[in-house]
Design an enzyme around this catalytic site. Structure first.
Site, PDB file in Angstrom:
ATOM      1  N   ALA A 159       0.858  -1.183   0.000  1.00 44.63           N
ATOM      2  CA  ALA A 159       0.000   0.000   0.000  1.00 44.63           C
ATOM      3  C   ALA A 159       0.891   1.229   0.000  1.00 44.63           C
ATOM      4  O   ALA A 159       2.104   1.141   0.179  1.00 44.63           O
ATOM      5  CB  ALA A 159      -0.920  -0.002   1.224  1.00 44.63           C
ATOM      6  N   GLU A 173       0.862   5.450   1.440  1.00 47.42           N
ATOM      7  CA  GLU A 173       0.185   6.343   2.364  1.00 47.42           C
ATOM      8  C   GLU A 173      -0.133   7.719   1.796  1.00 47.42           C
ATOM      9  O   GLU A 173      -0.123   8.723   2.535  1.00 47.42           O
ATOM     10  CB  GLU A 173       1.036   6.514   3.620  1.00 47.42           C
ATOM     11  CG  GLU A 173       2.379   7.230   3.425  1.00 47.42           C
ATOM     12  CD  GLU A 173       3.549   6.307   3.150  1.00 47.42           C
ATOM     13  OE1 GLU A 173       4.696   6.750   3.347  1.00 47.42           O
ATOM     14  OE2 GLU A 173       3.314   5.151   2.740  1.00 47.42           O
ATOM     15  N   HIS A 199      -0.967   0.478   9.344  1.00 50.57           N
ATOM     16  CA  HIS A 199       0.326   1.036   8.943  1.00 50.57           C
ATOM     17  C   HIS A 199       0.136   2.335   8.160  1.00 50.57           C
ATOM     18  O   HIS A 199       0.781   3.355   8.443  1.00 50.57           O
ATOM     19  CB  HIS A 199       1.079   0.007   8.105  1.00 50.57           C
ATOM     20  CG  HIS A 199       2.419   0.442   7.624  1.00 50.57           C
ATOM     21  ND1 HIS A 199       3.584  -0.071   8.115  1.00 50.57           N
ATOM     22  CD2 HIS A 199       2.791   1.335   6.672  1.00 50.57           C
ATOM     23  CE1 HIS A 199       4.618   0.492   7.514  1.00 50.57           C
ATOM     24  NE2 HIS A 199       4.154   1.340   6.614  1.00 50.57           N
ATOM     25  N   GLU A 200      -0.748   2.302   7.185  1.00 57.74           N
ATOM     26  CA  GLU A 200      -0.922   3.479   6.327  1.00 57.74           C
ATOM     27  C   GLU A 200      -1.573   4.638   7.082  1.00 57.74           C
ATOM     28  O   GLU A 200      -1.205   5.802   6.895  1.00 57.74           O
ATOM     29  CB  GLU A 200      -1.744   3.121   5.082  1.00 57.74           C
ATOM     30  CG  GLU A 200      -1.192   1.967   4.260  1.00 57.74           C
ATOM     31  CD  GLU A 200       0.282   2.094   3.936  1.00 57.74           C
ATOM     32  OE1 GLU A 200       0.778   3.225   3.761  1.00 57.74           O
ATOM     33  OE2 GLU A 200       0.952   1.049   3.875  1.00 57.74           O
ATOM     34  N   HIS A 209       0.805   6.660   9.127  1.00 53.73           N
ATOM     35  CA  HIS A 209       1.584   7.619   8.346  1.00 53.73           C
ATOM     36  C   HIS A 209       0.888   8.965   8.172  1.00 53.73           C
ATOM     37  O   HIS A 209       1.545   9.957   7.830  1.00 53.73           O
ATOM     38  CB  HIS A 209       1.840   7.057   6.941  1.00 53.73           C
ATOM     39  CG  HIS A 209       3.019   6.153   6.825  1.00 53.73           C
ATOM     40  ND1 HIS A 209       4.270   6.498   7.267  1.00 53.73           N
ATOM     41  CD2 HIS A 209       3.133   4.920   6.262  1.00 53.73           C
ATOM     42  CE1 HIS A 209       5.118   5.500   6.992  1.00 53.73           C
ATOM     43  NE2 HIS A 209       4.449   4.544   6.397  1.00 53.73           N
ATOM     44  N   GLU A 225       9.190   4.549   8.100  1.00 52.07           N
ATOM     45  CA  GLU A 225       8.611   3.229   7.884  1.00 52.07           C
ATOM     46  C   GLU A 225       8.729   2.322   9.113  1.00 52.07           C
ATOM     47  O   GLU A 225       7.844   1.516   9.390  1.00 52.07           O
ATOM     48  CB  GLU A 225       9.251   2.562   6.669  1.00 52.07           C
ATOM     49  CG  GLU A 225       8.991   3.277   5.356  1.00 52.07           C
ATOM     50  CD  GLU A 225       7.516   3.322   4.964  1.00 52.07           C
ATOM     51  OE1 GLU A 225       6.689   2.664   5.630  1.00 52.07           O
ATOM     52  OE2 GLU A 225       7.196   4.029   4.000  1.00 52.07           O
TER      53      GLU A 225
END
Length: 962
Positions: free
Chosen positions: A347, A349, A382-383, A386, A405
Site C-alpha cells: 500500500a 500512504e 500502517h498506512e 503515516h 517506515e
C-alpha cells in the site's frame, strides 16, 4: 509505504512447498511482497558536457545539473496541475496523458539556474524552450537563455539570462505529454476484466522519486508545497485525489465530451504523497455527518460483494486510536482508500487517498483466510499511522526512511491490537518482524538504519533502503525504546514532536529531543540520554549477543554475526558496543532490568544456585540475542521438557530462535539447538511452533538434497503428529474453525508439517478435499484458512490434471486473495516441465501481472525441484527482466534473495560471482541483495561442512528411538 509493509511488510502469502517436505512446506509459507521502482525516459536534448579528464587530472567539479540533489536556491510554494489521461490506446497502440503545470516558487538565494525534476515527459517547446517563466507580485522574470533535459539526473535544466532575486516569487509553466504505461510507477495504467470487458484506469505511485514522471516538480521530500489538481476524464469515470473535489463540470476537448474535476487545495505536503486516479470504481462510505469522510473504493463487483466492508468497519476505530495515541486530530476531512488491480507495494500512504493492492484492502469472509484478514488489518493500520508520522511531519531526506517506515510498522501493531483486541497483535510482531530481520542484520553485508544524506543520492540508492532493515528493524528498536521509557511517555514525546514540526521536515535527532523532554517530564531515570542510547542502535548495523554466565553473574556483549569469520567492512564509531536494556527473570519470578553499558559487567543477582534457571530478554522486547552458560541452558531445556508453560510463550519461541541462530554462528552446538524442539510434541501454541518451523526450514534448505533428509522427515513426523491430532480433535475432525486467532494459524502449521512429513492421514485428507473440489468446481468447501496448504499439498501429490485445474481457476478468480493462494500453490508441483512452463508465464503480463512476477519466480525457487530451474531462468532472462520489469513491477532484491537461498556449494557460489560480473551494470536495486546472497552462500557452505555429520547423527538417533 506498506510492504509486505517491505511491508514492505512486506504481504505474507502462504504457499508451502509440501513436495519439498516437512518444514519446507510451512515456512516456504511466507513470501513477502514489497516495493521498488524506476525506469528511464525519452531522449533529451543534451546539454554541453565538459571534456573527459585524463587519468592524472583531478576529477572535474560537478555542475549543478550533474548532482542528484536540488540546490537550496529555490523553494516551491504551490502547483497548479491539469492532466488528461487517455484510457484508450492511440493509433500507435500507446496509452498517453497530456497535461500542464504551473509551479509558483520563491527565490531563496540569487541564481541564474532553475533545476526541476522531469522524467519520461515530452515537453512542449515555446520558442525553442521547454518552459515559460513569469514574475509574481511585480517581480520581473529574466529570459530563458537555454533549456535541456538532463537524463542521468532527471532534470529539466533552465539557464536564465540573469539572476532571480531573493525574496521574489516566480511561476514556471510547462506543457507536456507522457505515456500512461504499465510499469506501476509515476502516472500509470492498471487493467482488469469485468463482465468480459477490459477496463482501464489511471493511477499513481510517486514514492520515492516518480512524481517527476507525471509533471515537472521539485521532487524531494523537503520541498513541500500546496497542490491544486484538475483531472479531465471520460464521462463514465470518477476522478479522485488527495483532497475533496469540487463539483465536476462537462467540457468538450478536441471533440471529446469529457468531465473536468478540480480539487480543493491540499495541505502543505511532499510530492511523493501526491495521488490522483481516474477509474469507474464504486465505493462504500461512512455515515453522513461523521467528522471524517471515510470511503473504500474498489472494482464495482468487489464492492457489490461486500469486500470493502471490513476495511470500512476498522478504519474509523484505527483513526480514533491514532488520534488518541498522538494526542492530535486527524489532519484532513476525508480518508479515501482504494484497492487497485495493479500495484507494486502492499500500500502507499498518499495523504487522504491511500492506494492498496487488492489483497491489502479487500476481505471476503467466504473466501479470505484468517491471515488475509490480519494482513488487511495491519496494512490499514500502517498506512493510517503515516497520516501523522510521515505525512504531517516528514523526514527531510530518504536517509531517514527507517524512522518513517519503522515507526509506522511498529505502531501498526498497536492500532491493529486496538481494533482486534482478541488477536494479541502486540505478541505477533515478534514473529512477523523481529525474528526474520535479525537473520538479515546478522550479516556483515547489513547496513545501519540511518545513513548520511550524501550516501543516499540516486533513485537506485533510495530504492535499496526499502528493505527489511528499514521496516522491521526500525520497528524493533522503536518498540524497545517504547518499552524502556514506557508507552505513555513515548506517546507524549510523539505528541510534542508532531506539534512542533507539523507541515515541516525533520531529522531523527528531532524525535530524540522530544522523547527526552517526555522522559524528563515523567521523572524517568535512564543511564544515558535517549539520543546516546538510540544512536548506537541506528548509526551502526547489527545488534549484540548478550552472554550471561549464571555461575558468576558476568554479563558480556559482542557484535553478533551469523558467520563468525565475516569481516565487517564498515567501521563503527561506537566499536559495535550498545547500551543494552536487559530484562530477566529468575525461576519465573518478577521481571528485573539490567543496563549493560560496556563490553562486560557483573550483576551478582544473576549468579544462580545449582537448581535455579534464568531467562533474559522477556517477551523479546530487546533487539539482541541471548546466550547462557552450559548449566543454565541445560536447566532451561529441562524446564521445557517438564513444565514448558512456566516459560512465557514468546520466550519459548525466543529460546528456539536464539539457539538455532547461535548454532549457525558456532556459539553453541547445533545439537543443543535441535534439542530445543523436543518439547514440541506437547506444545500447541503458535509462536513456538512457528519459530521452530522457520528455523528448521534452514536445515531443509541445506539438506533436502542429501542423506540427512530422511531422518529429518522422521523426526518432524514424530513431533507434529500430536499437534495434527490435537487440531483434528479441536475442530471435530476438521469440520469447524478454531476460535482463537493464533490457533487458526497453528492449525495450518499442523496440516502443512504433517503432510510434508508424510503423515498418511494428512496427505489423504488434503488430496480428497482437492479432488472433491475438482469434481464440483462451483463449490469449494475447503476452509479459506487451509486453502494455501491444501492446494500446495494436492498439486505436489498430483500431476498435470491438478496443475491445469488450479491454473484455470487462477485465471478466472475474481477475488485477489484466492488468486494469490492459487498462484503460490502452482509452484508446488514436482514436475519440472510444469515449473518451466510456469516460469515462462511469470514474465508474460497477460498471464501473470507484473506486480506478481518476482513472487512467482521466488515461489518456484522455494521448491527444491524448481530452485535450479528458477536460477537458470533469471540468468537467461536477466536483460529482459532488467529492461522490461525494471520499474515498479518487480523487486530485484527480493528476486535475488529468493532464488539463491539454497546456495551452499562452491559451484553455486561461483555461479553467483559470475552473475555479478556479467551484470555489473544491470543490478540496480539488487546490488545490496546480491552482496548479501554472496555472504549467505559462503556462510551456508561453511555451516554445511561443519554440521552435516552431527546433524545426521542426531536426527538418526531421534528417528531410531521412535
Amino acid at each position: 509505504m506498506g510492504r509486505g509493509v517491505y511491508i514492505s511488510r512486506a504481504v505474507a502469502l502462504t504457499c508451502g512447498v509440501v513436495a519439498a517436505g516437512a518444514v519446507a512446506a510451512i515456512v516456504a509459507l511466507s513470501v513477502l511482497y514489497s516495493q521498488e521502482k524506476w525506469r528511464n525516459g525519452s531522449a533529451p536534448t543534451a546539454a554541453p558536457s565538459p571534456s573527459t579528464p585524463s587519468s592524472t587530472s583531478p576529477p572535474a567539479p560537478q555542475r549543478p545539473w550533474q548532482r542528484h540533489r536540488l540546490p537550496d536556491s529555490l523553494a516551491p510554494v504551490s502547483y497548479n496541475v491539469s492532466l488528461w489521461p487517455r484510457l484508450e490506446p492511440d493509433a500507435r497502440g500507446l496509452y498517453v496523458f497530456s497535461g500542464s503545470s504551473t509551479v509558483t516558487f520563491r527565490c531563496v538565494k540569487a541564481t541564474d539556474l532553475i533545476l526541476i525534476h522531469a522524467s519520461e515527459l515530452n515537453l512542449t517547446a515555446y520558442d525553442g524552450k521547454h518552459a515559460r517563466l513569469s514574475g509574481v507580485a511585480g517581480a520581473t522574470a529574466p529570459a530563458l537563455e537555454k533549456t535541456w533535459l538532463e537524463a542521468p539526473t532527471q532534470y529539466l535544466v533552465i539557464q536564465l539570462s540573469g539572476p532571480l532575486r531573493p525574496g521574489s516569487s516566480y511561476q514556471l509553466s510547462t506543457e507536456f505529454t507522457g505515456e500512461l504505461s504499465d510499469d506501476l510507477g509515476g502516472f500509470y495504467r492498471s487493467e482488469y476484466w469485468e463482465d468480459g470487458v477490459k477496463r482501464v484506469l489511471a493511477t499513481t505511485q510517486m514514492q520515492p522519486t516518480d512524481a517527476r514522471k507525471a509533471f515537472p516538480c521539485f521532487d524531494e521530500p523537503a520541498m513541500k508545497a500546496v497542490f491544486h489538481m484538475t483531472l479531465t476524464h471520460p464521462t463514465d469515470t470518477v476522478a479522485l485525489s488527495n483532497s475533496m473535489n469540487y463539483d465536476p463540470v462537462k467540457v468538450t476537448v478536441d471533440g471529446h465530451s469529457l468531465i473536468q474535476t478540480s480539487f480543493e487545495p491540499t495541505e502543505l505536503m511532499s510530492t511523493y504523497l501526491l495521488a490522483f486516479i481516474v477509474c469507474d470504481f464504486a465505493y462504500i462510505g461512512s455515515e453522513p455527518g461523521d467528522k471524517v469522510l471515510i470511503r473504500i473504493w474498489a472494482r464495482k463487483k468487489a464492492i457489490d460483494e461486500g469486500q470493502g466492508a471490513y476495511a470500512l468497519e476498522k478504519t474509523g476505530p484505527v483513526l480514533a486510536f491514532f488520534e488518541a495515541y498522538y494526542k492530535s486530530p486527524y489532519p484532513l476531512t476525508k480518508s479515501d482508500q482504494i484497492a487497485l488491480p495493479d500495484f507494486s507495494a502492499g500500500a502507499m500512504e498518499n495523504w487522504g487517498l491511500i492506494t492498496y493492492r487488492e489483497t491489502s484492502l479487500l476481505y471476503n469472509p467466504a473466501m479470505s483466510s484468517n491471515k488475509d484478514k490480519e494482513w488487511v488489518m495491519t496494512v490499514i493500520s500502517h498506512e493510517l499511522a503515516h497520516m501523522w508520522f510521515g505525512n504531517l511531519v516528514t523526514t527531510r531526506w530518504w536517509n531517514d526512511l527507517w524512522l518513517n517506515e519503522g515507526f509506522a510498522t511498529y505502531v501498526s501493531y498497536l492500532g491493529a491490537n486496538y481494533a482486534e483486541p482478541a488477536w494479541n497483535m502486540k505478541d505477533l510482531i515478534v514473529l512477523r518482524e523481529i525474528m526474520d530481520v535479525m537473520a538479515v542484520d546478522a550479516l556483515a553485508s547489513s547496513h545501519p538504519l540511518s545513513s548520511k544524506e550524501e550516501d543516499v543520492l540516486t533513485p537506485e540508492q533510495i530504492n535499496e533502503l526499502f528493505d527489511s532493515i528499514t521496516y522491521s528493524k526500525g520497528a524493533a528498536v522503536l518498540r524497545m525504546l517504547s518499552e524502556f521509557i514506557t508507552e505513555a511517555v513515548f506517546s507524549q514525546g510523539l505528541h510534542t514532536y508532531l506539534e512542533e514540526f507539523k507541515y515541516k521536515n525533520t531529522v531523527y535527532t528531532d524525535l530524540w529531543k522530544h522523547l527526552q523532554m517526555a522522559v524528563d517530564g515523567a521523572g524517568i531515570e535512564l543511564p544515558q540520554s535517549v539520543e546516546d542510547i538510540m544512536n548506537r542502535w541506528i548509526l551502526q548495523m547489527g545488534f549484540p549477543l548478550v552472554t550471561i554466565d549464571t555461575q558468576t553473574g558476568s554479563v558480556t556483549q559482542r557484535h553478533f554475526l551469523l558467520n563468525p569469520d565475516s569481516v565487517v567492512s564498515t567501521s563503527s564509531e561506537f566499536n559495535y558496543e550498545w547500551f543494552v536494556p536487559i530484562t530477566w527473570i529468575k525461576n519465573g519470578g518478577a521481571k528485573q532490568q539490567h543496563w549493560l553499558l560496556e563490553k562486560e559487567a557483573v550483576n551478582k543477582d544473576m549468579a544462580l544456585g545449582a537448581s535455579d534457571w534464568l531467562l533474559a530478554n522477556i517477551d523479546m522486547k530487546g533487539f539482541y540475542r541471548v546466550n547462557y552458560d552450559v548449566g543454565n541452558w541445560e536447566r532451561l531445556l529441562a524446564k521445557l521438557g517438564s513444565q514448558h508453560e512456566d516459560i512465557p510463550v514468546i520466550n519459548r519461541a525466543q529460546i528456539i530462535d536464539d539457539a538455532f541462530n547461535l548454532a549457525r554462528a558456532e556459539v553453541v552446538d547445533t545439537t543443543l539447538a535441535l534439542r530445543t524442539t523436543r518439547f514440541l510434541d506437547r506444545e500447541v501454541e503458535y509462536l513456538p511452533w512457528q519459530a521452530a518451523s522457520s528455523n528448521l526450514h534452514y536445515f531443509f534448505l541445506m539438506f533436502d538434497r542429501s542423506e540427512v533428509y530422511g531422518p529429518m522427515q522422521a523426526y518432524i513426523k514424530k513431533q507434529v503428529t500430536p499437534l495434527f491430532n490435537y487440531y483434528k480433535d479441536l475442530t471435530l475432525n476438521w469440520t469447524k474453525t478454531p476460535e482463537n486467532h493464533t490457533d487458526q494459524f497453528n492449525q495450518v502449521n499442523a496440516i502443512s508439517l504433517a503432510c510434508g512429513a508424510g503423515v498418511e492421514e494428512c496427505t489423504n485428507l488434503t488430496s480428497a478435499w482437492f479432488k472433491e473440489w475438482m469434481e464440483n468446481p462451483e463449490t469449494n468447501t475447503i476452509s479459506p484458512n487451509l486453502r494455501s496448504t491444501v492446494y500446495c499439498s494436492a498439486i505436489a501429490a498430483g500431476g498435470e490434471e491438478q496443475w491445469d485445474f488450479a491454473w484455470s481457476t487462477y485465471q478466472n478468480a475474481t477475488i485477489a486473495s484466492e488468486a494469490e493462494k492459487l498462484m503460490g500453490a502452482l509452484s508446488c508441483t514436482r514436475e519440472p516441465w510444469l515449473l518451466n512452463r510456469y516460469l515462462e508465464y511469470s514474465l508474460d503480463p497477460t498471464k501473470i501481472r507484473k506486480q506478481d512476477a518476482s513472487f512467482t519466480i521466488t515461489a518456484i525457487a522455494s521448491n527444491p525441484v524448481g530452485q535450479p530451474l528458477a536460477w537458470d531462468f533469471i540468468r537467461a532472462k536477466w536483460d529482459f527482466i532488467f529492461n522490461d520489469y525494471g520499474g515498479e513491477g518487480l523487486s530485484f532484491g527480493r528476486l535475488i534473495d529468493g532464488v539463491t537461498r539454497r546456495f551452499s556449494t562452491e559451484f553455486e557460489y561461483k555461479q553467483l560471482l559470475q552473475f555479478k560480473e556479467d551484470h555489473a551494470a544491470q543490478l540496480g536495486s539488487a546490488t545490496a541483495a546480491l552482496e548479501q546472497a554472496l555472504e549467505r552462500a559462503r556462510t551456508n557452505m561453511h555451516w554445511v561442512n561443519m554440521n552435516r555429520e552431527p546433524v545426521l547423527e542426531w536426527f538418526t538417533g531421534e528417528a531410531s528411538s521412535l
